[in-house]
Enzyme design. Structure first.
Site, short mmCIF file in Angstrom:
data_model
loop_
_atom_site.label_atom_id
_atom_site.label_comp_id
_atom_site.label_asym_id
_atom_site.label_seq_id
_atom_site.Cartn_x
_atom_site.Cartn_y
_atom_site.Cartn_z
N PRO A 132 -16.50 -0.38 1.23
CG PRO A 132 -16.52 0.53 3.39
CD PRO A 132 -15.59 0.03 2.32
CG LEU A 133 -18.74 4.32 2.09
CD1 LEU A 133 -18.10 5.59 2.65
CD2 LEU A 133 -20.24 4.33 2.32
CE1 TYR A 168 -3.53 -2.41 -0.08
CE2 TYR A 168 -4.06 -1.90 2.19
CZ TYR A 168 -4.34 -2.58 1.01
OH TYR A 168 -5.44 -3.40 0.96
N GLY A 195 -16.11 2.95 -3.57
CA GLY A 195 -15.26 4.01 -4.11
C GLY A 195 -15.78 5.41 -3.88
N GLY A 196 -16.62 5.58 -2.86
CA GLY A 196 -17.16 6.90 -2.54
C GLY A 196 -18.52 7.17 -3.15
CG LEU A 197 -21.71 5.67 -6.71
CD1 LEU A 197 -21.72 7.01 -7.43
CD2 LEU A 197 -21.82 4.53 -7.71
CG LEU A 198 -22.84 3.01 -2.26
CD1 LEU A 198 -22.63 1.60 -1.70
CD2 LEU A 198 -24.29 3.21 -2.69
#
Length: 344
Positions: free
Chosen positions: A221-222, A53, A224-227
């Protein structure tokens, strides 16, 4: 902050985990250290990292230092946790490509031992709480991998083992091998991409983890930020574009718009609704968020205290683009293992 048990270890981890995949890029190194400090203040005691990472070219983006000039995320994390290491449950991984040599990846004894030693130095610690096989290695028998993990546990260098991006049958096989050989390295957690839009984990992995007592630790969990916020669509880099992959499809955006509508109707933010739904799913213990700022982390952390009723959760579940292929008949649930059960 609320906490869950990590598998059957007896260790409690925060329902919101801090992800470090883009440490050194967004957030930059200095901001990343502030993010770690804010996580501790918020009661977040679970952090996820990996040997690859932070300083890989795939994470490059405009305005960030090139990969060759960036520190590994583990190194940034180790510095940020100096003097507070025991407050955090650290999860890291190996199997990603870490060099140009033919043996600079994999799950062989040689590579794992080398990478554990490097991770310990970068993290400035003498033990790793949870060590994942980052991906499948088709060239190494799982018996060898589990045996070296067992050796490292007995040496005190790692505490527990997890599998990342492994299908259910391989998770089950690893459990069988560990049981058959009386190894201390039976996996306690499975990390996988899982969110309201991408529910492939529910087909077989989630029932297997629930059956055998493993925790699921979702990443992305989102999505890539879309949620999190539809404003992500206005960013120059969003979603899997952060890792050199395509952006969002029209179908994904359509689901996100409905999540946005429902969340506003309920007086909540989309990220709260999406994270709360995921935390309600069977076997999910903690979700890994990848905030780029302290403010984003603080916002995501509020999801641990949000409660949605059954009707709200069902409305969200119905939004799935593709329903899971695995399901139980009405009124039935997965069988609960007993002490006499054998994994076969």
């Amino acid at each position: 902050m609320k906490y869950s048990l990590l598998g059957q270890t007896g260790v409690r981890v925060s329902k919101i985990a801090l992800g470090t995949a883009t440490f050194g890029v967004a957030p930059g190194a200095e901001e990343a250290e502030r993010v770690v400090g804010a996580a501790l203040e918020l009661g977040i005691n679970f952090v996820d990292t990996a040997d690859v990472y932070g300083n890989m070219p795939v994470f490059d983006r405009p305005g960030a230092k090139p990969a060759a000039e960036r520190e590994p995320a583990e190194q940034i994390l180790g510095r940020a946790l100096r003097g507070r290491r025991d407050e955090m449950v650290i999860a890291t991984k190996s199997n990603g490509i870490v060099g140009l040599g033919v043996n600079d990846r994999g799950l062989s004894r040689r590579h794992i031992i080398t990478q554990v030693e490097k991770s310990l130095r970068r993290l400035q610690t003498d033990y790793i709480d949870l060590y994942y096989a980052h991906d499948i290695d088709p060239d190494t028998r799982p018996e060898q991998t589990l045996e070296v993990y067992d050796d490292l546990i007995r040496q005190g260098k790692i505490r527990y083992v997890g599998l990342s991006n492994h299908p259910a049958w391989q998770v089950t096989r690893a459990l069988w091998i560990a049981d058959d050989r009386r190894l201390a390295s039976a996996p306690v957690a499975a990390q996988v991409k899982y969110n309201l839009i991408d529910r492939a984990a529910e087909r077989e992995l989630a029932p297997a983890c629930e059956q055998f007592g493993l925790s699921i630790i979702p990443y992305a969990p989102l999505h890539g930020g879309l949620l999190a916020d539809l404003a992500v669509l206005d960013r120059e880099v969003s979603g899997d574009e952060r890792f050199g992959a395509p952006g969002f499809s029209e179908a994904e955006v359509s689901v996100a718009r409905e999540v946005d509508r429902l969340s506003r109707e309920w007086g909540l933010s989309p990220y709260q609704v999406a994270l709360t739904w995921l935390l309600s799913r069977p076997a999910v213990a903690s979700v890994i968020v990848g905030p780029e700022t302290v403010d984003e982390l603080r916002a995501n952390a509020t999801a641990a205290d949000v409660l949605l009723d059954t009707k709200q959760l069902d409305a969200l579940t119905a939004l799935a683009i593709e329903p899971p292929a695995f399901h139980h008949r009405a009124g039935e649930g997965p069988l609960k293992p007993t002490s006499a059960d054998a994994i076969v």
